[in-house]
Scaffold this motif. Structure first.
Motif, PDB file in Angstrom:
ATOM      1  N   ARG A   1      37.295 -33.718 -23.123  1.00 28.10           N
ATOM      2  CA  ARG A   1      36.703 -34.571 -24.513  1.00 28.10           C
ATOM      3  C   ARG A   1      35.801 -36.302 -24.208  1.00 28.10           C
ATOM      4  O   ARG A   1      36.102 -36.538 -23.285  1.00 28.10           O
ATOM      5  N   LEU A   2      34.528 -36.376 -24.372  1.00 30.79           N
ATOM      6  CA  LEU A   2      33.713 -36.822 -23.636  1.00 30.79           C
ATOM      7  C   LEU A   2      33.834 -38.075 -24.980  1.00 30.79           C
ATOM      8  O   LEU A   2      33.213 -37.953 -25.917  1.00 30.79           O
ATOM      9  N   GLU A   3      33.628 -39.346 -25.111  1.00 30.47           N
ATOM     10  CA  GLU A   3      33.638 -40.289 -25.805  1.00 30.47           C
ATOM     11  C   GLU A   3      32.519 -41.504 -25.603  1.00 30.47           C
ATOM     12  O   GLU A   3      32.984 -42.081 -24.859  1.00 30.47           O
ATOM     13  N   TYR A   4      31.446 -41.168 -26.514  1.00 33.94           N
ATOM     14  CA  TYR A   4      30.519 -42.045 -25.876  1.00 33.94           C
ATOM     15  C   TYR A   4      30.057 -42.412 -26.861  1.00 33.94           C
ATOM     16  O   TYR A   4      29.204 -42.616 -27.449  1.00 33.94           O
ATOM     17  N   GLY A   5      30.713 -43.869 -26.984  1.00 36.50           N
ATOM     18  CA  GLY A   5      30.157 -44.801 -28.659  1.00 36.50           C
ATOM     19  C   GLY A   5      30.658 -44.033 -29.829  1.00 36.50           C
ATOM     20  O   GLY A   5      32.584 -44.028 -29.410  1.00 36.50           O
ATOM     21  N   SER A   6      30.344 -44.030 -30.537  1.00 32.10           N
ATOM     22  CA  SER A   6      30.498 -43.270 -31.865  1.00 32.10           C
ATOM     23  C   SER A   6      30.643 -41.835 -32.039  1.00 32.10           C
ATOM     24  O   SER A   6      30.813 -41.379 -32.592  1.00 32.10           O
ATOM     25  N   GLU A   7      30.620 -41.137 -30.121  1.00 28.95           N
ATOM     26  CA  GLU A   7      29.786 -39.906 -30.275  1.00 28.95           C
ATOM     27  C   GLU A   7      31.352 -39.057 -29.607  1.00 28.95           C
ATOM     28  O   GLU A   7      31.728 -39.985 -28.423  1.00 28.95           O
ATOM     29  N   SER A   8      31.334 -38.230 -29.844  1.00 31.19           N
ATOM     30  CA  SER A   8      32.356 -37.153 -29.000  1.00 31.19           C
ATOM     31  C   SER A   8      31.992 -36.010 -29.007  1.00 31.19           C
ATOM     32  O   SER A   8      31.795 -35.344 -29.980  1.00 31.19           O
ATOM     33  N   PHE A   9      32.337 -35.649 -27.908  1.00 29.14           N
ATOM     34  CA  PHE A   9      31.789 -34.248 -27.860  1.00 29.14           C
ATOM     35  C   PHE A   9      33.324 -33.648 -26.516  1.00 29.14           C
ATOM     36  O   PHE A   9      33.376 -34.021 -25.811  1.00 29.14           O
ATOM     37  N   PRO A  10      33.475 -32.868 -27.712  1.00 27.17           N
ATOM     38  CA  PRO A  10      34.517 -31.538 -27.258  1.00 27.17           C
ATOM     39  C   PRO A  10      33.703 -30.216 -25.748  1.00 27.17           C
ATOM     40  O   PRO A  10      32.581 -30.499 -26.014  1.00 27.17           O
ATOM     41  N   LEU A  11      34.914 -30.422 -24.432  1.00 25.07           N
ATOM     42  CA  LEU A  11      33.987 -29.463 -23.191  1.00 25.07           C
ATOM     43  C   LEU A  11      34.935 -28.555 -23.527  1.00 25.07           C
ATOM     44  O   LEU A  11      36.104 -28.668 -23.414  1.00 25.07           O
ATOM     45  N   LEU A  12      34.464 -27.444 -23.699  1.00 23.15           N
ATOM     46  CA  LEU A  12      35.078 -26.215 -24.009  1.00 23.15           C
ATOM     47  C   LEU A  12      34.711 -25.002 -22.397  1.00 23.15           C
ATOM     48  O   LEU A  12      33.661 -25.142 -21.923  1.00 23.15           O
ATOM     49  N   ALA A  13      35.385 -24.572 -22.259  1.00 22.38           N
ATOM     50  CA  ALA A  13      35.195 -23.274 -21.005  1.00 22.38           C
ATOM     51  C   ALA A  13      35.846 -21.697 -22.070  1.00 22.38           C
ATOM     52  O   ALA A  13      36.139 -21.728 -22.540  1.00 22.38           O
ATOM     53  N   ILE A  14      35.254 -21.282 -21.529  1.00 16.14           N
ATOM     54  CA  ILE A  14      35.366 -19.664 -21.849  1.00 16.14           C
ATOM     55  C   ILE A  14      35.864 -18.830 -20.833  1.00 16.14           C
ATOM     56  O   ILE A  14      36.118 -19.253 -19.234  1.00 16.14           O
ATOM     57  N   ARG A  15      37.292 -17.722 -20.984  1.00 19.26           N
ATOM     58  CA  ARG A  15      38.177 -17.683 -20.143  1.00 19.26           C
ATOM     59  C   ARG A  15      38.107 -16.332 -20.405  1.00 19.26           C
ATOM     60  O   ARG A  15      38.103 -15.685 -21.365  1.00 19.26           O
TER      61      ARG A  15
ATOM     62  N   GLY B   1      39.257  -6.424 -15.744  1.00 18.89           N
ATOM     63  CA  GLY B   1      39.648  -6.201 -15.124  1.00 18.89           C
ATOM     64  C   GLY B   1      39.824  -5.970 -13.577  1.00 18.89           C
ATOM     65  O   GLY B   1      40.509  -5.159 -13.046  1.00 18.89           O
ATOM     66  N   ARG B   2      38.315  -6.833 -13.642  1.00 18.53           N
ATOM     67  CA  ARG B   2      38.028  -6.365 -12.253  1.00 18.53           C
ATOM     68  C   ARG B   2      38.070  -8.337 -11.462  1.00 18.53           C
ATOM     69  O   ARG B   2      38.251  -8.354 -10.289  1.00 18.53           O
ATOM     70  N   VAL B   3      37.853  -8.385 -12.514  1.00 20.63           N
ATOM     71  CA  VAL B   3      37.320 -10.446 -11.703  1.00 20.63           C
ATOM     72  C   VAL B   3      38.233 -11.338 -13.136  1.00 20.63           C
ATOM     73  O   VAL B   3      38.266 -10.764 -14.636  1.00 20.63           O
ATOM     74  N   ASN B   4      38.618 -12.562 -12.849  1.00 18.91           N
ATOM     75  CA  ASN B   4      39.091 -13.145 -14.410  1.00 18.91           C
ATOM     76  C   ASN B   4      37.674 -13.980 -14.105  1.00 18.91           C
ATOM     77  O   ASN B   4      37.089 -14.389 -13.425  1.00 18.91           O
ATOM     78  N   LEU B   5      37.103 -14.133 -14.957  1.00 16.49           N
ATOM     79  CA  LEU B   5      36.443 -15.230 -15.759  1.00 16.49           C
ATOM     80  C   LEU B   5      35.934 -16.238 -16.353  1.00 16.49           C
ATOM     81  O   LEU B   5      37.011 -16.700 -17.218  1.00 16.49           O
ATOM     82  N   LEU B   6      35.830 -17.619 -15.613  1.00 12.40           N
ATOM     83  CA  LEU B   6      36.069 -18.686 -16.055  1.00 12.40           C
ATOM     84  C   LEU B   6      34.350 -19.444 -15.950  1.00 12.40           C
ATOM     85  O   LEU B   6      33.573 -19.870 -14.911  1.00 12.40           O
ATOM     86  N   VAL B   7      34.120 -19.650 -17.120  1.00 19.42           N
ATOM     87  CA  VAL B   7      32.520 -19.835 -17.821  1.00 19.42           C
ATOM     88  C   VAL B   7      32.596 -21.508 -18.508  1.00 19.42           C
ATOM     89  O   VAL B   7      33.256 -21.615 -19.489  1.00 19.42           O
ATOM     90  N   ALA B   8      31.870 -22.476 -17.233  1.00 20.88           N
ATOM     91  CA  ALA B   8      31.646 -23.801 -18.285  1.00 20.88           C
ATOM     92  C   ALA B   8      29.966 -24.060 -19.047  1.00 20.88           C
ATOM     93  O   ALA B   8      29.927 -23.898 -17.798  1.00 20.88           O
ATOM     94  N   PRO B   9      29.655 -23.687 -20.147  1.00 19.66           N
ATOM     95  CA  PRO B   9      29.094 -23.362 -20.226  1.00 19.66           C
ATOM     96  C   PRO B   9      27.659 -24.491 -20.414  1.00 19.66           C
ATOM     97  O   PRO B   9      26.261 -24.911 -19.925  1.00 19.66           O
ATOM     98  N   CYS B  10      28.439 -25.775 -20.534  1.00 25.38           N
ATOM     99  CA  CYS B  10      27.502 -26.574 -21.449  1.00 25.38           C
ATOM    100  C   CYS B  10      28.211 -27.760 -20.577  1.00 25.38           C
ATOM    101  O   CYS B  10      29.016 -28.866 -21.438  1.00 25.38           O
ATOM    102  N   VAL B  11      28.475 -27.920 -19.191  1.00 26.67           N
ATOM    103  CA  VAL B  11      29.066 -29.416 -18.500  1.00 26.67           C
ATOM    104  C   VAL B  11      28.629 -30.943 -19.468  1.00 26.67           C
ATOM    105  O   VAL B  11      29.290 -31.703 -19.576  1.00 26.67           O
TER     106      VAL B  11
END
Length: 307
Positions: A57-71, A112-122
């Motif tokens: 989670r990014l904390e910039y001043g009064s703003e907070s941004f959760p960082l989400l990944a999709i698996r 069933g062929r690969v494990n996907l790990l996606v971070a769409p908005c770093v």
């Protein structure tokens, strides 16, 4: 395109920025779109089919941004890992939405062929400000190293650390835009106290390979697939794209680790950075997003066939 401003309005030419200049730069940045409305809502829509985790989670001043990944929901320890990253530079829109489009429309094909790990908005702060840097005037895509000055980069490295040696493929989705030349490169020169040397912006899609471990056949497989969706950037009169020699059609090379680039964070045998040109009169936003999704599919298909 070769038009660039004669000067950047912050700082003294050839004198690196101090705290005052960085503060002035930050004061000029304004929120132009919503990470929550455009990105988090899309990720929420994927929860019924995929696992979603908050990896920081990014904390910039009064703003907070959760960082989400999709698996992948069917994650298996015996399968290779495919890492997809987007929005390392937050302003590069198709990197974010192309990653989400891939998950929505194509990820099930690889169950069933690969494990996907996606971070769409770093870099969500950069996404909202349509900017390359974070609010500290730091470029996350030059910050993937130990003791990173960018929390965006450090958080992603922590996410990937447990699987970094099991990653078969890492594809990092980017854009090259006209504002690279009119805003971001002049700002970079001014920030670092260096003279600005005007350049050009390539019209079309291209890839960045790892000069320390080049995989030319892999890169060309991705180029061939994307060419069905959008045009490939030609070399300029010097045989280069953005100042680097073109080693094959639509492909240049960078020393990824040395530059602290996102695509260097795993030991994957297959690595590439996509570069879409959204300002081309020959490409629509939909084409740009689709080009990114197609690039991911082609990269996975090649890696699975050659692992």
């Amino acid at each position: 395109m070769n038009t660039a401003p004669a000067f950047y309005p912050i700082g003294t030419p050839e004198t690196p920025w101090g705290e005052a200049e960085r503060a002035e730069w930050l004061s000029r940045q304004s929120r132009q779109r919503s990470y929550e409305a455009e990105v988090l809502s899309a990720i929420e829509g994927l929860r019924p089919r995929f696992d979603v985790e908050e990896y920081g989670r990014l904390e910039y001043g009064s703003e907070s941004f959760p960082l989400l990944a999709i698996r992948s929901r069917d994650w298996r320890d015996d399968l290779p890992v495919v890492l997809v990253t987007g929005g390392v530079h937050g302003y590069e829109t198709s990197g974010v939405h192309g990653a989400l489009q891939f998950v929505d429309q194509h990820a099930a094909d690889y169950a069933g062929r690969v494990n996907l790990l996606v971070a769409p908005c770093v870099s969500p702060w950069g996404y909202e400000r349509i900017h390359r840097w974070n609010p500290l005037a730091v470029d996350p895509n030059r910050s993937f190293r130990e003791d990173s000055p960018a929390e965006e980069s450090a958080a992603l490295m922590r996410l990937v650390a447990p699987v970094r040696d099991r990653v078969l493929l890492h594809i990092d989705l980017h854009e090259t835009t006209d504002t690279d030349e009119t805003e971001f490169r002049p700002a970079l020169a001014e920030r670092d106290g260096k003279p600005f040397a005007p350049g050009g912006i390539p019209d079309g899609f291209y890839l960045v390979d790892d000069s320390e471990n080049p995989q030319p056949e892999f890169q060309q497989a991705v180029i061939a697939a994307v060419e069905k969706v959008t045009h490939i950037a030609p070399a300029d009169d010097n045989g280069e794209i953005i100042g680097s020699p073109v080693v094959a059609r639509g492909v240049i090379e960078y020393p990824l680790k040395q530059l602290g680039l996102c695509a260097s964070i795993t030991s994957a045998p297959y690595k590439t950075t996509t570069e879409v040109y959204p300002d081309s009169p020959r490409a629509t936003p939909e084409q740009c997003n689709t080009a990114q999704a197609v690039a991911v599919c082609a990269a996975i298909d090649y890696a699975l066939a050659h692992q």
